[in-house]
Design an enzyme around this catalytic site. Structure first.
Site, PDB file in Angstrom:
ATOM      1  N   GLU A   1      -1.588   1.179   5.198  1.00 28.48           N
ATOM      2  CA  GLU A   1      -2.842   0.437   5.371  1.00 28.48           C
ATOM      3  C   GLU A   1      -3.794   1.199   6.285  1.00 28.48           C
ATOM      4  OE1 GLU A   1      -2.023  -3.475   6.838  1.00 28.48           O
ATOM      5  OE2 GLU A   1      -1.516  -4.279   4.857  1.00 28.48           O
TER       6      GLU A   1
ATOM      7  N   GLU B   1       2.259  -4.858  -1.199  1.00 33.69           N
ATOM      8  CA  GLU B   1       2.511  -5.851  -0.157  1.00 33.69           C
ATOM      9  C   GLU B   1       1.608  -7.051  -0.386  1.00 33.69           C
ATOM     10  OE1 GLU B   1       2.687  -4.281   3.869  1.00 33.69           O
ATOM     11  OE2 GLU B   1       1.629  -6.046   4.626  1.00 33.69           O
TER      12      GLU B   1
END
Length: 470
Positions: free
Chosen positions: A171, A259
């Site tokens: 991320e 995710e």
């Protein structure tokens, strides 16, 4: 001969993955490679689709928690957990989220964290699952050299296995620009992997915690079999993010949700069932594979397990959190799951709304609460526990009941009463805590259901009900 053997074994093509073994390699190595069939299909990218064996497909499974030493989630990095997810959840995918630069991560302990990842990858291969090797960092560009060395190591070790997916940046932050920071890093790591492994899927993180897939889709990383990471949490991310995802797809970018969570983006908050299923429907309609965050027992909403749950699988339904129960139901019903079977147990006390009933401590196996004081016409609605029925057909519904006098009846229905699927009599058990299991078969249609239970005739207690097929 050793050098020839090493080079030969590193050769890989789609034909090798489908067990069309090169006779040239076989003759060089003197090995009977014809038995090296793979149980999973190689993944490839065509336009905005990830294909399995050349056909459209999607897969659903679980992400483990950060691997970092001392963070608690590392106890699930083992073969028992992976095999339990395959057997009990029907997961076809598992993600090893290897922490990088945070305390106890790869930078501090490269060998320890590498070994945790290898344990998961080896178990996934043994269980015929796909496995994501995730460089779990918010600052991966600061560790580019280490990332290259790590992924080259993984490519040398597992590059001939179609199970393996490389996720090279978890991320990136919202302060990391795509063109100036993330893409140059990604291109360098992609090139390093491709020098060893020419074709296993690579998933590239995108800015703003892997939400800016639309930005990445306008300036793609060069190379083959590359997809882009999309992360969502249903409590925080709604239609606006699906619109960004659709823009990326329209621009020809393949997406992989490595995710997702049913709660807020910070990992806390209550399950947002409606928004979760909006995302599930979006992913299913577009063949987007996904991994739920996370298999861990940390006391937060995103954890699938309650505190103290075993590090080796074998979890009962009572050991699943609200988000864990929901994600298990979704994974069980995912197209392309291990089979079209189903095995879902819902505790009766987990009703969302009900008529004039009450709960009490039960002496039944497993303890907890049962629902009692059920009179004629009482009902329970389980709208907060939706169940995905994978295919239209006949299902067995079991009920754990107790009745002092017997003579009652129980009707299984959709929440709200329509349609009603079937009614079963409740026998005399001789006591309000003398438990027995009764069952009947009903026909259910494929799709997401929110079930209810009605008491045409009361006078019975219920502890749980179970839906199975296969």
């Amino acid at each position: 001969m050793n050098k020839i053997l090493s080079n030969a074994l590193r050769l890989k093509s789609a034909a090798l993955k489908q067990n069309l073994v090169s006779t040239t390699i076989a003759s060089l190595c003197g090995l009977a490679l014809a038995s090296s069939a793979y149980a999973v299909q190689p993944l490839s990218v065509s336009g905005n689709q990830i294909l399995a064996g050349g056909k459209q497909a999607s897969f659903s499974g679980n992400s483990l928690f950060w691997s970092n030493n001392g963070w608690g989630g590392e106890k699930y990095y083992n073969a028992n957990t992976v095999s339990w997810l395959k057997r009990d959840w029907h997961s076809t995918l598992v993600r090893a989220a290897m922490g990088v630069d945070e305390g106890g991560g790869y930078i501090q302990d490269p060998n320890g964290n590498r070994n945790k990842v290898k344990a998961v990858v080896d178990a996934a291969i043994a269980n015929d699952m796909y496995v994501i090797i995730d460089w779990h960092s918010h600052h991966a560009e600061q560790y580019q050299n280490q990332a290259i060395a790590f992924f080259q190591d993984m490519a040398r070790t597992y590059g001939t296995r179609p199970n393996v997916i490389y996720e090279i940046y978890n991320e990136p932050l919202n302060t990391a620009s795509w063109g100036g920071v993330v893409k140059p890093y990604a291109q360098a790591v992609v090139n390093a992997i491709r020098a060893i492994d020419p074709d296993n899927l690579i998933v590239v993180g995108t800015p703003t915690w892997s939400q800016d897939v639309d930005v990445a889709s306008r300036d793609k990383v060069a190379g083959n079999n590359i997809a882009y990471t999309l992360h969502f949490y249903a409590g925080s991310h709604g239609q606006y993010l699906r619109d960004k995802a659709q823009t990326a797809l329209n621009n020809g970018a393949a997406l992989f949700v490595t995710e997702w969570g049913s709660v807020n983006a910070d990992g806390n908050g209550a399950v947002n069932t409606n928004e979760t299923y909006a995302w599930v429907n979006f992913m299913k309609a577009r063949n987007i594979s996904n991994a739920n965050w996370s298999i861990n027992d940390k006391a937060e909403g995103a954890s699938a397990l309650t505190p103290g749950a075993s590090g080796n699988g074998g979890w009962t339904n009572n050991q699943l959190t609200a988000s864990g129960s929901l994600s298990k139901s979704i994974i069980l019903g995912w197209p392309g799951s291990v089979d079209t079977g189903l095995d879902v147990t819902i505790q009766a006390e987990n009703f969302a709304v009900a008529s004039d009933i009450d709960t009490q401590a039960t002496t039944d196996a497993g303890g907890g609460l049962n629902v009692g004081w059920i009179d004629n016409g009482d009902w329970l609605s389980f709208t907060n526990s939706p169940v995905t029925i994978p295919s239209t057909g006949t299902y067995t519904i079991e009920y754990r009941v107790a009745s002092f006098n017997g003579g009652g009846s129980l009707r299984f229905e959709e929440a709200g009463g329509t349609p009603a699927y079937g009614t079963i009599g409740v026998p005399k058990t001789g006591g309000w805590q003398n438990w027995t299991t009764i069952s009947h078969k009903v026909t259910l249609s494929a799709g997401v259901h929110k079930f209810g239970i009605n008491a045409p005739v009361g006078g019975w207690n219920i502890n749980w009900f179970r839906i199975t097929k296969g």
